[in-house]
Each structure stands twice: as structure tokens, then as C-alpha cells.
Design a protein around this motif. Sequence first.
Motif, PDB file in Angstrom:
ATOM      1  N   ALA A  22       0.834  -1.208   0.000  1.00 28.88           N
ATOM      2  CA  ALA A  22       0.000   0.000   0.000  1.00 28.88           C
ATOM      3  C   ALA A  22       0.863   1.251   0.000  1.00 28.88           C
ATOM      4  N   THR A  23       0.235   2.357  -0.263  1.00 31.66           N
ATOM      5  CA  THR A  23       0.905   3.648  -0.161  1.00 31.66           C
ATOM      6  C   THR A  23       0.900   4.072   1.309  1.00 31.66           C
ATOM      7  N   GLY A  24       1.816   4.914   1.667  1.00 29.00           N
ATOM      8  CA  GLY A  24       1.874   5.440   3.027  1.00 29.00           C
ATOM      9  C   GLY A  24       2.661   4.551   3.959  1.00 29.00           C
ATOM     10  N   HIS A  25       2.963   5.093   5.124  1.00 30.33           N
ATOM     11  CA  HIS A  25       3.713   4.377   6.155  1.00 30.33           C
ATOM     12  C   HIS A  25       2.849   4.197   7.389  1.00 30.33           C
ATOM     13  N   TYR A  26       2.900   3.010   7.935  1.00 28.96           N
ATOM     14  CA  TYR A  26       2.154   2.704   9.145  1.00 28.96           C
ATOM     15  C   TYR A  26       3.002   3.040  10.371  1.00 28.96           C
ATOM     16  N   PHE A  27       2.418   3.709  11.335  1.00 36.43           N
ATOM     17  CA  PHE A  27       3.002   3.960  12.648  1.00 36.43           C
ATOM     18  C   PHE A  27       1.936   4.655  13.484  1.00 36.43           C
ATOM     19  N   VAL A  28       2.111   4.644  14.770  1.00 39.30           N
ATOM     20  CA  VAL A  28       1.193   5.405  15.625  1.00 39.30           C
ATOM     21  C   VAL A  28       1.680   6.843  15.591  1.00 39.30           C
ATOM     22  N   PRO A  29       0.842   7.781  15.158  1.00 41.41           N
ATOM     23  CA  PRO A  29      -0.615   7.760  15.067  1.00 41.41           C
ATOM     24  C   PRO A  29      -1.194   7.503  13.678  1.00 41.41           C
ATOM     25  N   ASN A  30      -0.435   7.108  12.675  1.00 39.84           N
ATOM     26  CA  ASN A  30      -0.979   6.842  11.343  1.00 39.84           C
ATOM     27  C   ASN A  30      -1.387   5.367  11.255  1.00 39.84           C
ATOM     28  N   THR A  31      -2.512   5.046  11.847  1.00 41.64           N
ATOM     29  CA  THR A  31      -2.952   3.664  12.014  1.00 41.64           C
ATOM     30  C   THR A  31      -4.005   3.268  10.974  1.00 41.64           C
ATOM     31  N   CYS A  32      -4.418   2.026  11.073  1.00 41.44           N
ATOM     32  CA  CYS A  32      -5.489   1.512  10.209  1.00 41.44           C
ATOM     33  C   CYS A  32      -6.761   2.333  10.375  1.00 41.44           C
ATOM     34  N   ASN A  33      -7.019   2.785  11.589  1.00 40.14           N
ATOM     35  CA  ASN A  33      -8.236   3.554  11.850  1.00 40.14           C
ATOM     36  C   ASN A  33      -8.176   4.937  11.209  1.00 40.14           C
ATOM     37  N   ILE A  34      -6.998   5.537  11.176  1.00 42.06           N
ATOM     38  CA  ILE A  34      -6.820   6.819  10.475  1.00 42.06           C
ATOM     39  C   ILE A  34      -7.053   6.606   8.980  1.00 42.06           C
ATOM     40  N   TRP A  35      -6.509   5.515   8.422  1.00 40.58           N
ATOM     41  CA  TRP A  35      -6.730   5.224   7.003  1.00 40.58           C
ATOM     42  C   TRP A  35      -8.222   5.046   6.719  1.00 40.58           C
ATOM     43  N   THR A  36      -8.922   4.287   7.567  1.00 39.54           N
ATOM     44  CA  THR A  36     -10.360   4.084   7.393  1.00 39.54           C
ATOM     45  C   THR A  36     -11.099   5.413   7.473  1.00 39.54           C
ATOM     46  N   ALA A  37     -10.715   6.250   8.430  1.00 40.13           N
ATOM     47  CA  ALA A  37     -11.344   7.572   8.565  1.00 40.13           C
ATOM     48  C   ALA A  37     -11.085   8.423   7.318  1.00 40.13           C
ATOM     49  N   ARG A  38      -9.870   8.365   6.779  1.00 43.62           N
ATOM     50  CA  ARG A  38      -9.565   9.102   5.542  1.00 43.62           C
ATOM     51  C   ARG A  38     -10.419   8.602   4.381  1.00 43.62           C
ATOM     52  N   ALA A  39     -10.595   7.299   4.293  1.00 43.23           N
ATOM     53  CA  ALA A  39     -11.429   6.731   3.229  1.00 43.23           C
ATOM     54  C   ALA A  39     -12.859   7.257   3.343  1.00 43.23           C
ATOM     55  N   LEU A  40     -13.400   7.269   4.555  1.00 41.23           N
ATOM     56  CA  LEU A  40     -14.766   7.755   4.756  1.00 41.23           C
ATOM     57  C   LEU A  40     -14.862   9.265   4.555  1.00 41.23           C
ATOM     58  N   SER A  41     -13.813   9.963   4.912  1.00 39.12           N
ATOM     59  CA  SER A  41     -13.773  11.406   4.659  1.00 39.12           C
ATOM     60  C   SER A  41     -13.747  11.684   3.158  1.00 39.12           C
ATOM     61  N   ALA A  42     -13.042  10.846   2.395  1.00 36.81           N
ATOM     62  CA  ALA A  42     -13.021  10.984   0.933  1.00 36.81           C
ATOM     63  C   ALA A  42     -14.429  10.827   0.361  1.00 36.81           C
ATOM     64  N   ALA A  43     -15.262  10.032   1.039  1.00 31.75           N
ATOM     65  CA  ALA A  43     -16.659   9.849   0.634  1.00 31.75           C
ATOM     66  C   ALA A  43     -17.555  10.938   1.219  1.00 31.75           C
ATOM     67  N   GLU A  44     -16.929  11.960   1.779  1.00 33.51           N
ATOM     68  CA  GLU A  44     -17.607  13.138   2.328  1.00 33.51           C
ATOM     69  C   GLU A  44     -18.492  12.837   3.528  1.00 33.51           C
ATOM     70  N   LEU A  45     -18.131  11.810   4.298  1.00 30.21           N
ATOM     71  CA  LEU A  45     -18.817  11.576   5.563  1.00 30.21           C
ATOM     72  C   LEU A  45     -18.182  12.495   6.609  1.00 30.21           C
ATOM     73  N   PRO A  46     -18.966  12.971   7.576  1.00 33.83           N
ATOM     74  CA  PRO A  46     -18.445  13.931   8.566  1.00 33.83           C
ATOM     75  C   PRO A  46     -17.551  13.248   9.605  1.00 33.83           C
ATOM     76  N   ILE A  47     -16.266  13.174   9.305  1.00 31.23           N
ATOM     77  CA  ILE A  47     -15.299  12.487  10.163  1.00 31.23           C
ATOM     78  C   ILE A  47     -14.184  13.453  10.542  1.00 31.23           C
ATOM     79  N   ALA A  48     -13.881  13.537  11.826  1.00 32.25           N
ATOM     80  CA  ALA A  48     -12.710  14.284  12.285  1.00 32.25           C
ATOM     81  C   ALA A  48     -11.543  13.295  12.288  1.00 32.25           C
ATOM     82  N   VAL A  49     -10.850  13.222  11.169  1.00 32.65           N
ATOM     83  CA  VAL A  49      -9.809  12.211  10.951  1.00 32.65           C
ATOM     84  C   VAL A  49      -8.753  12.188  12.054  1.00 32.65           C
ATOM     85  N   PRO A  50      -8.204  13.339  12.495  1.00 33.97           N
ATOM     86  CA  PRO A  50      -7.131  13.277  13.502  1.00 33.97           C
ATOM     87  C   PRO A  50      -7.530  12.626  14.824  1.00 33.97           C
ATOM     88  N   LEU A  51      -8.818  12.517  15.084  1.00 36.90           N
ATOM     89  CA  LEU A  51      -9.272  11.915  16.341  1.00 36.90           C
ATOM     90  C   LEU A  51      -9.405  10.394  16.263  1.00 36.90           C
TER      91      LEU A  51
END
Length: 189
Positions: free
Chosen positions: A129-158
Motif C-alpha cells: 500500500a501507499t503510506g507508512h504505518y506507525f502510531v498515530p498513522n494507524t489503520c483507523n486513520i486510514w479508514t477515517a480518511r477513506a470515509l472522509s473521501a466519501a464526504e462523511l463527517p469524520i474528524a480524521v485526527p481523532l
Amino acid sequence: LIRHGWHTSLAVSKCEISVPDWPESMAIPKANFIEIGWGDADYLCSRFPNPLVLAKAGCLPSGSAIHVAGFRQSPRVFFKESQIIELKVPYHKMRKLCRFLHESYARDDHGCPIYLRPSLYGTGAIYRATGHYFVPNTCNIWTARALSAAELPIAVPLCTFAQPLVCQLKSCGREVQKGSNVLPVIYPF
């Protein structure tokens, strides 16, 4: 959204996928649903992750991978131990989500996804995959980014951890399964 303990991923009905925006989804022809999640490549590819692999995944920026698994049963049946939040995403926003997923694959010199190994369950594979995994760039941040790309109201950094992501999604989706897994047992993400 599928929550496997501390890991989150997305499960999408194949009939909802915009194939031109996520052509890699066609690599799993006999599935009704595709789950996709992102994580540390060494951890995902390790059959039996040891404490050193776990520690490295959390502490040092490292290569990432996408786990893509296809299955026929509904997510509620296939992931009967997992918490599931159902989200209704209009087609024009689903196209944006599919583009995000497509762009998450690392590619070789010919533009093809880089295959690493078969999926951990279902039918599919793990890809670089693209990107580097580490805390705080976790699977959950990636999932939040994906949902944010779909314009769902997500505060990704949280969303470093699963629970804040799940709490945010309850405002725009509905919990259809509570789930009983507290820690991942068969899902090494």
C-alpha cells in the motif's frame, strides 16, 4: 464499517462498487462483498506476529499493506463476532471512496498492484500500500480518511483508535451488530 477489536476496515457490497474507480475490486469475481483494510505490511504478512513485529508496527514508520478479502455471506454472518456500523453512501460519494481505495495500492513499474500474499480469510490478497504505518498513522486513520473521501463527517485526527471512529459514525450510520470481540484473535492488523 467493520470493527475487529482495535482494527477497523470497510466492507462494501460488490453491486455498490464503481468498477472504473476501483478496478482492482474485479480481482475477486465470485464475492458478493469485499472487505478492505490497511495496516503494517510486516504484521499483515506474518502468519504468527510476535511481540517484536507488534512493537515495530506501533513505534517505527514502516511499509504498509492493504488486505482485500471477498466473501459471499453478508458481513453480519461472515463477521459475526465484530461490531458493524452500516453507512448509506450515495453513488457519487461511493465513487470518491472507490477512487481513494484505488489510490491506496502501491504499484510496480507497470502500474500494477504489488501482490504480497493471499488474504488471511475469504478470497483475496494482501497488496503493498501507499503510506507508512506507525502510531498515530494507524489503520483507523486510514479508514477515517477513506470515509472522509466519501464526504462523511469524520474528524480524521481523532481516529487513531477504533472507538472514536465508531462513535463518530454512529451519528451518520447505524450500529447493526454490537460485536463481541474485544481484541483481534484471527485478524492480525
